[in-house]
Scaffold this motif. Structure first.
Motif, PDB file in Angstrom:
ATOM      1  N   MET A 192       0.823  -1.197   0.000  1.00 26.68           N
ATOM      2  CA  MET A 192       0.000   0.000   0.000  1.00 26.68           C
ATOM      3  C   MET A 192       0.869   1.264   0.000  1.00 26.68           C
ATOM      4  SD  MET A 192      -3.114   1.006   0.108  1.00 26.68           S
ATOM      5  CE  MET A 192      -4.124   2.341   0.561  1.00 26.68           C
ATOM      6  N   VAL A 193       1.847   1.303   0.865  1.00 29.92           N
ATOM      7  CA  VAL A 193       2.732   2.463   0.954  1.00 29.92           C
ATOM      8  C   VAL A 193       3.550   2.586  -0.333  1.00 29.92           C
ATOM      9  CG1 VAL A 193       4.692   3.434   2.208  1.00 29.92           C
ATOM     10  CG2 VAL A 193       2.831   2.356   3.463  1.00 29.92           C
ATOM     11  N   LYS A 194       3.950   1.452  -0.884  1.00 28.53           N
ATOM     12  CA  LYS A 194       4.722   1.457  -2.127  1.00 28.53           C
ATOM     13  C   LYS A 194       3.901   2.057  -3.263  1.00 28.53           C
ATOM     14  CE  LYS A 194       7.316  -1.630  -5.120  1.00 28.53           C
ATOM     15  NZ  LYS A 194       7.708  -3.018  -5.360  1.00 28.53           N
ATOM     16  N   ASN A 195       2.623   1.730  -3.350  1.00 30.47           N
ATOM     17  CA  ASN A 195       1.756   2.277  -4.388  1.00 30.47           C
ATOM     18  C   ASN A 195       1.576   3.784  -4.237  1.00 30.47           C
ATOM     19  OD1 ASN A 195       1.405  -0.230  -5.518  1.00 30.47           O
ATOM     20  ND2 ASN A 195      -0.507  -0.638  -4.416  1.00 30.47           N
ATOM     21  N   ILE A 196       1.459   4.248  -3.008  1.00 29.18           N
ATOM     22  CA  ILE A 196       1.307   5.684  -2.757  1.00 29.18           C
ATOM     23  C   ILE A 196       2.586   6.425  -3.160  1.00 29.18           C
ATOM     24  CG2 ILE A 196       1.031   7.431  -0.945  1.00 29.18           C
ATOM     25  CD1 ILE A 196      -0.845   5.439   0.474  1.00 29.18           C
ATOM     26  N   LEU A 197       3.747   5.872  -2.838  1.00 27.40           N
ATOM     27  CA  LEU A 197       5.016   6.495  -3.206  1.00 27.40           C
ATOM     28  C   LEU A 197       5.186   6.546  -4.725  1.00 27.40           C
ATOM     29  CD1 LEU A 197       7.464   5.035  -0.548  1.00 27.40           C
ATOM     30  CD2 LEU A 197       6.597   7.375  -0.711  1.00 27.40           C
ATOM     31  N   ILE A 198       4.788   5.499  -5.407  1.00 23.66           N
ATOM     32  CA  ILE A 198       4.875   5.490  -6.870  1.00 23.66           C
ATOM     33  C   ILE A 198       3.957   6.562  -7.447  1.00 23.66           C
ATOM     34  CG2 ILE A 198       4.331   4.137  -8.938  1.00 23.66           C
ATOM     35  CD1 ILE A 198       5.314   1.669  -7.393  1.00 23.66           C
ATOM     36  N   PHE A 199       2.758   6.692  -6.925  1.00 27.21           N
ATOM     37  CA  PHE A 199       1.809   7.702  -7.394  1.00 27.21           C
ATOM     38  C   PHE A 199       2.358   9.111  -7.170  1.00 27.21           C
ATOM     39  CE2 PHE A 199      -1.769  10.579  -6.541  1.00 27.21           C
ATOM     40  CZ  PHE A 199      -2.406  10.509  -7.768  1.00 27.21           C
ATOM     41  N   VAL A 200       2.914   9.362  -5.997  1.00 21.89           N
ATOM     42  CA  VAL A 200       3.482  10.680  -5.678  1.00 21.89           C
ATOM     43  C   VAL A 200       4.653  10.978  -6.617  1.00 21.89           C
ATOM     44  CG1 VAL A 200       4.759  11.981  -3.918  1.00 21.89           C
ATOM     45  CG2 VAL A 200       2.700  10.714  -3.296  1.00 21.89           C
ATOM     46  N   PHE A 201       5.494   9.985  -6.876  1.00 22.60           N
ATOM     47  CA  PHE A 201       6.628  10.165  -7.772  1.00 22.60           C
ATOM     48  C   PHE A 201       6.166  10.501  -9.190  1.00 22.60           C
ATOM     49  CE2 PHE A 201       9.773   8.384 -10.732  1.00 22.60           C
ATOM     50  CZ  PHE A 201      10.864   9.162 -10.377  1.00 22.60           C
ATOM     51  N   ILE A 202       5.143   9.834  -9.665  1.00 22.81           N
ATOM     52  CA  ILE A 202       4.612  10.101 -11.005  1.00 22.81           C
ATOM     53  C   ILE A 202       4.039  11.507 -11.087  1.00 22.81           C
ATOM     54  CG2 ILE A 202       2.791   9.454 -12.642  1.00 22.81           C
ATOM     55  CD1 ILE A 202       3.326   6.541 -11.855  1.00 22.81           C
ATOM     56  N   VAL A 203       3.298  11.927 -10.081  1.00 18.93           N
ATOM     57  CA  VAL A 203       2.710  13.269 -10.071  1.00 18.93           C
ATOM     58  C   VAL A 203       3.808  14.331 -10.060  1.00 18.93           C
ATOM     59  CG1 VAL A 203       1.338  14.890  -8.700  1.00 18.93           C
ATOM     60  CG2 VAL A 203       0.519  12.565  -9.051  1.00 18.93           C
ATOM     61  N   LEU A 204       4.818  14.154  -9.232  1.00 13.34           N
ATOM     62  CA  LEU A 204       5.932  15.114  -9.186  1.00 13.34           C
ATOM     63  C   LEU A 204       6.677  15.149 -10.522  1.00 13.34           C
ATOM     64  CD1 LEU A 204       7.386  14.537  -5.610  1.00 13.34           C
ATOM     65  CD2 LEU A 204       6.093  16.512  -6.448  1.00 13.34           C
TER      66      LEU A 204
END
Length: 64
Positions: free
Chosen positions: A1-13
């Motif tokens: 779950m945390v890994k998916n959130i970090l990937i999403f944040v990285f893509i948005v940035l």
């Protein structure tokens, strides 16, 4: 779950950075076009604003 959130944040940035630099790249391309048109002796464009407008139109046309 945390890994998916970090990937999403990285893509948005990453998308934000790309969108901010696309305007910078356009400005550099227009500046290079202006410098090139100043060097040409047979250039029909003598007004700086007219040359800038012409370069922006040509770059946008070639981009698409």
């Amino acid at each position: 779950m945390v890994k998916n959130i970090l990937i999403f944040v990285f893509i948005v940035l990453g998308m934000i950075v790309i969108l901010n630099f696309s305007d910078y790249n356009l400005k550099r391309a227009v500046d290079a076009c202006l410098a090139g048109s100043q060097k040409l002796s047979k250039s029909k464009i003598t007004d700086l604003e007219e040359a800038k407008k012409f370069c922006e139109e040509e770059i946008k046309k070639n981009k698409n």
